[in-house]
Design an enzyme around this catalytic site. Structure first.
Site, PDB file in Angstrom:
ATOM      1  N   HIS A 202      34.720  65.117  37.199  1.00  0.00           N
ATOM      2  CA  HIS A 202      35.521  64.671  38.342  1.00  0.00           C
ATOM      3  C   HIS A 202      36.560  65.683  38.788  1.00  0.00           C
ATOM      4  CE1 HIS A 202      34.253  60.421  38.745  1.00  0.00           C
ATOM      5  NE2 HIS A 202      34.053  60.472  37.446  1.00  0.00           N
TER       6      HIS A 202
ATOM      7  N   LYS B 186      47.297  57.723  47.971  1.00  0.00           N
ATOM      8  CA  LYS B 186      46.602  58.316  46.829  1.00  0.00           C
ATOM      9  C   LYS B 186      47.633  58.767  45.812  1.00  0.00           C
ATOM     10  CE  LYS B 186      44.505  61.131  49.629  1.00  0.00           C
ATOM     11  NZ  LYS B 186      43.097  61.234  49.341  1.00  0.00           N
ATOM     12  N   ARG B 187      47.149  59.131  44.636  1.00  0.00           N
ATOM     13  CA  ARG B 187      48.033  59.637  43.593  1.00  0.00           C
ATOM     14  C   ARG B 187      48.846  60.814  44.142  1.00  0.00           C
ATOM     15  NH1 ARG B 187      46.357  63.386  39.690  1.00  0.00           N
ATOM     16  NH2 ARG B 187      44.229  63.069  40.448  1.00  0.00           N
TER      17      ARG B 187
ATOM     18  N   LYS C  70      47.071  67.401  46.393  1.00  0.00           N
ATOM     19  CA  LYS C  70      46.733  66.429  47.434  1.00  0.00           C
ATOM     20  C   LYS C  70      47.622  66.599  48.663  1.00  0.00           C
ATOM     21  CE  LYS C  70      44.807  63.043  44.191  1.00  0.00           C
ATOM     22  NZ  LYS C  70      43.419  62.982  44.696  1.00  0.00           N
TER      23      LYS C  70
ATOM     24  N   THR D 228      37.357  58.711  47.435  1.00  0.00           N
ATOM     25  CA  THR D 228      36.708  57.481  47.895  1.00  0.00           C
ATOM     26  C   THR D 228      37.584  56.760  48.920  1.00  0.00           C
ATOM     27  OG1 THR D 228      37.589  56.311  45.946  1.00  0.00           O
ATOM     28  CG2 THR D 228      35.310  57.100  45.836  1.00  0.00           C
TER      29      THR D 228
ATOM     30  N   LYS E 232      36.544  54.548  52.322  1.00  0.00           N
ATOM     31  CA  LYS E 232      37.003  53.183  52.604  1.00  0.00           C
ATOM     32  C   LYS E 232      37.641  53.090  53.981  1.00  0.00           C
ATOM     33  CE  LYS E 232      37.809  52.722  47.678  1.00  0.00           C
ATOM     34  NZ  LYS E 232      38.807  52.911  46.608  1.00  0.00           N
TER      35      LYS E 232
END
Length: 834
Positions: free
Chosen positions: A378, A569-570, A575, A677, A681
């Protein structure tokens, strides 16, 4: 229309899933009676005195009863047919609330709504009573939950294995803009979905010594004598598939001390010391991801990973031997999937069981191991591929360390024979990292011990071959493959967005509920103004619901008519929430400088947790909240710009935010996001994506077309080249129209007047070591956001793109992903969804 007026319109029939014939007559009466019975005999309450929580428990128990019959039938069928089983080992299962999930999948949602309505109970209110199962952190755990749903839906005989965390990941609170961590005590009122199995437990050993015992001739058998034993006790949760045709098991392990109390110490007055063993043992299943900043924390993480992996292997081998007699047939009847490196110790543990406990010769045992285990990677971050200090492994798992040494010696011997003189290759593929302190490389162990190694998006899988597993790919090219992630539409469309689901059924036909590929029928109608109006109305209702939640939790009023720009998100530097915050500041400055311009009104919505010990991520959260405070209090920008940070991001919050998102922020540094993901969504629910060409964004772009996504920034290859050549932060900042002023404002304390240097570490990192290339991509991101403004102001063009996004998301169903796993890796059949 005011938000208060729209509040009253939220529960209109259009926003709810429509009643079906199953919600009528006898079924409603039966379910109503079952709820009353459970309230009386399982909860012990009189209906007149029952609280919402009592009604929730009664409803959950009544629902669970409907599932158990199907569960037992599915299990019997698996045994009678001698089917091959899949065992999915994951440290996280972010399953969220299960009431609506279960009722939807057994097609009883409207039956339950009617039955409870007859009793004067609001089912939607009960939904809010259920706590989120705090068994995961983010994408990894949510993916595991989606996969469990799809395996049941496709009638694959499967078990999920993990840890029953008492507190799970921390509950995030924001105080003065800073993240604070508190226990997430989701089990404090019990869990009505699980079945404790006290008769199913295994002794899991730690520490001690290994004794070599002669067994004839020159042969010796290694016997591990653990110094400590912890019991792993099973708790089972049934996972029901779509339309209830098959039910699988999620088995979670809870840690229990073999001797919970030392009576001698207790009777001598040492009441605390008498419980030391119990506390140490039960710490294993107390908290998800305890901080590993200390040696004790690092050891606890290793104990957690071995604990659940060893218990799971013992359990599945016991089941296999009971059914088929011989452990040698394991690869024919068992497929073990490792979800990331957390359960990678399974390679050494399975070897130990086969060699030490089943007396199988080494080479045969290794062949069985490789043919049984497969591994999903991952991450492309080398630091995220777990490694453990050799001294820690030797102390906690001495026999496993012997096995790893022996595996490594045989492995390197073969590599040396095939590539003589290539010492660099030997060092790269070794299971032991020799520089900067000797460590065991769990990613390498997982790769060596598996017959299949897959990435989770096309780009990610290709990059694995040239980055983290470049040299293993030279050795085992046939093992590597791609399985692009997917999501379960049952959760992220049917449950989260019933209004849109009704629209899709009306437009595409009821078959769309079983076959996600039928969403493509929508694309031909994307330009239809009536359909666009319905899409717009659905989104508006969802945005009103989210606006109400924001108002209730944060006392901030936002305009549902504004563009909802969402990054959930985290919190992590790669990110690049920081890039989003900096662009927000630049937009704020531009709006103040030119308030008469035709700006597209925006609500910037952030949510996510930072790891407890990740100080830079916590500083980014603080900056987002400080910027929100300044922007939201400034009358100059009025309704043009609002900034919101929603605390304690979890599945239930996502189910409100995602259907309301207009713009999906997927802006990680290219080459660093394995898949994602959340992007799937939000696109499924009609949000347009702004993102880098990274992870599954690549495949989303291929599906929806270049005109219906906003791609910006460096590609993964360009990122690598820029890093090799050296990042020119100074040039990027100097040449940008906005960035220099933004960094000056942040660095000088404009947003932190009480502590002017508060954000100096963030600014200094961007000016002098911008590893994540925020400064390089800033202008491209700014330009892409202005294209978003232009599209938003052309409403027909926006809604046409929104419909096209929904229409082309069918391929991202987790049913498709699991079908590929089943065919290409596990070699198990799947059924066609009716």
């Amino acid at each position: 229309m005011s938000l208060e007026v729209e509040d009253k319109m939220l529960d209109t029939p259009e926003t709810q899933a429509r009643p079906t014939s199953a919600a009528q007559g006898d079924e409603v009466a039966k379910f109503r009676a079952a709820v009353i019975s459970k309230l009386t005999y399982a909860v012990g309450k009189n209906p007149a005195a029952a609280s919402d929580r009592d009604w929730f428990l009664a409803t959950a128990f009544a629902t669970r009863d409907r599932i158990v019959d199907r569960w037992i039938t599915s299990t019997r069928q698996t045994y009678s047919e001698g089917r091959k089983r899949v065992y999915y080992l994951s440290l996280e299962f972010l399953i969220g609330r299960l009431l609506f999930d279960a009722l939807t999948n057994i097609e009883m949602l409207e039956t339950a709504r009617s039955a409870l309505g007859d009793l004067g109970v609001d089912l939607d209110r009960l939904r809010q009573v259920e706590p989120d199962a705090a068994l995961g952190n983010g994408g990894l755990g949510r993916l595991a939950a989606c996969f469990m749903d799809s395996m049941a839906t496709l009638s694959i005989a499967a078990y999920g294995y993990g840890i029953r965390y008492e507190n799970g990941l921390f509950r995030q609170m924001i105080k003065n803009g800073w993240q604070q961590e508190y226990p997430e005590d989701w089990l404090s009122f019990g869990n009505p979905w699980e079945f404790e199995r006290p008769e199913v437990y295994y002794d899991i050993g730690f520490g001690g010594s290994v004794e070599a015992i002669a067994i004839g001739g020159d042969r010796k058998k290694q016997v591990w004598h653990p110094a400590e034993t912890v019991e792993a006790v099973a708790y089972d949760t049934p996972i029901v598939g779509w339309r209830g045709q098959h039910v699988n098991t999620l088995r979670l392990w809870s840690a229990r001390a073999a001797d919970p109390i030392r009576l001698d110490a207790f009777n001598q007055g040492d009441h605390v010391g008498a419980l030391v063993n119990q506390v140490k043992a039960e710490a294993i299943s107390k908290v998800l991801y305890p901080s590993d900043a200390t040696p004790a924390g690092q050891e606890l993480r290793l104990r957690q990973e071995y604990f659940f992996t060893a218990a799971s292997l013992h359990d599945l081998i016991r089941r296999h031997v009971d059914s088929f007699g011989d452990v040698r047939s394991l690869p024919d009847k068992v497929a073990i999937q490792l979800n990331d490196t957390h359960p990678a110790i399974a390679v050494a543990e399975l070897m130990r069981v086969l060699v030490d406990e089943s007396d199988i010769e080494w080479d045969e045992a290794f062949d069985i191991t490789v043919r049984t285990i497969s591994y999903t990677n991952h991450t492309l971050l080398p630091e995220a591929l777990e490694t453990w200090p050799v001294p820690l492994m030797e102390r906690v798992l001495p026999r496993h360390m012997q096995i790893i040494y022996q595996l490594n010696a045989k492995h390197l011997e073969k590599v040396r024979a095939a590539f003589p003189g290539d010492d660099a290759l030997l060092g790269s593929v070794s299971l032991i990292q020799e520089d900067h302190g000797r460590r065991v490389r769990m990613g390498n162990l997982a790769f060596l011990g598996s017959h299949s190694v897959n990435g989770v998006a096309a780009l990610h899988s290709e990059l694995m071959k040239t980055t983290v597993f470049k040299d293993f790919y030279r050795l085992f090219p046939e093992r590597m493959n791609n399985k692009t992630n997917g999501i379960t539409f049952r959760r992220w469309l049917y449950q989260a967005n019933p209004g849109l689901t009704n629209l899709l059924v009306d437009t595409c036909g009821p078959g769309v509920l079983d076959d996600a590929s039928q969403l493509t029928k929508l694309e031909a109608m994307a330009g239809d103004s009536a359909l666009q109006d319905r899409f717009m109305a659905m989104r508006r209702q969802n945005k009103v619901a989210l606006a109400r939640l924001i108002r209730d939790r944060l006392d901030i009023k936002v305009n549902p008519g504004a563009l909802f720009d969402v990054q959930i998100k985290r919190i992590h530097e790669y990110k690049r929430q920081l890039l989003n915050v900096l662009e927000t500041i630049a937009l704020y400055d531009a709006m103040r400088a030119n308030p008469a311009k035709n700006w597209a009104p925006r609500v910037k919505i952030f949510s996510g947790k930072a790891a407890a010990s990740y100080q830079m991520a916590k500083l980014i959260i603080k900056l987002a909240n400080d910027v929100a405070r300044v922007v939201n209090d400034d009358p100059t920008v009025r309704e043009l710009l609002k900034v919101v940070f929603l605390p304690n991001y979890n599945v239930s919050l996502a189910e409100v935010v995602i259907p309301a998102a207009d713009l999906s922020e997927q802006i990680s540094t290219a080459g660093m996001e394995a898949s994602g993901t959340g992007n799937m969504k939000m696109a499924l629910n009609g949000a347009l994506t702004i993102g880098t060409l990274d992870g599954a964004n690549v495949e989303i772009k291929d599906q929806v077309g270049d005109d219906n996504i906003f791609i910006f920034g460096l590609t993964a290859d360009e990122v690598e080249q820029r890093r090799i050549a050296g990042v020119d932060e100074t040039g990027s900042i100097r040449n940008s129209q906005h960035l220099g002023e933004v960094l000056d404002a942040v660095g000088s304390g404009v947003f932190s007047p009480d502590e002017p240097d508060r954000f100096r570490p963030l600014v200094d990192a961007l000016r002098h070591h911008d590893y994540f290339l925020v400064t390089t991509d800033f202008d491209a991101y700014w330009d892409a956001q202005r294209k978003v403004d232009a599209r938003w102001n052309d409403r027909r063009a926006w809604w046409q793109s929104s419909i096209i996004n929904t229409a082309n998301m069918g391929w991202f169903s987790s049913d498709r992903t699991i079908s590929e796993y089943a065919k290409d890796i596990w070699n198990v059949p799947v059924r066609t969804i009716r």
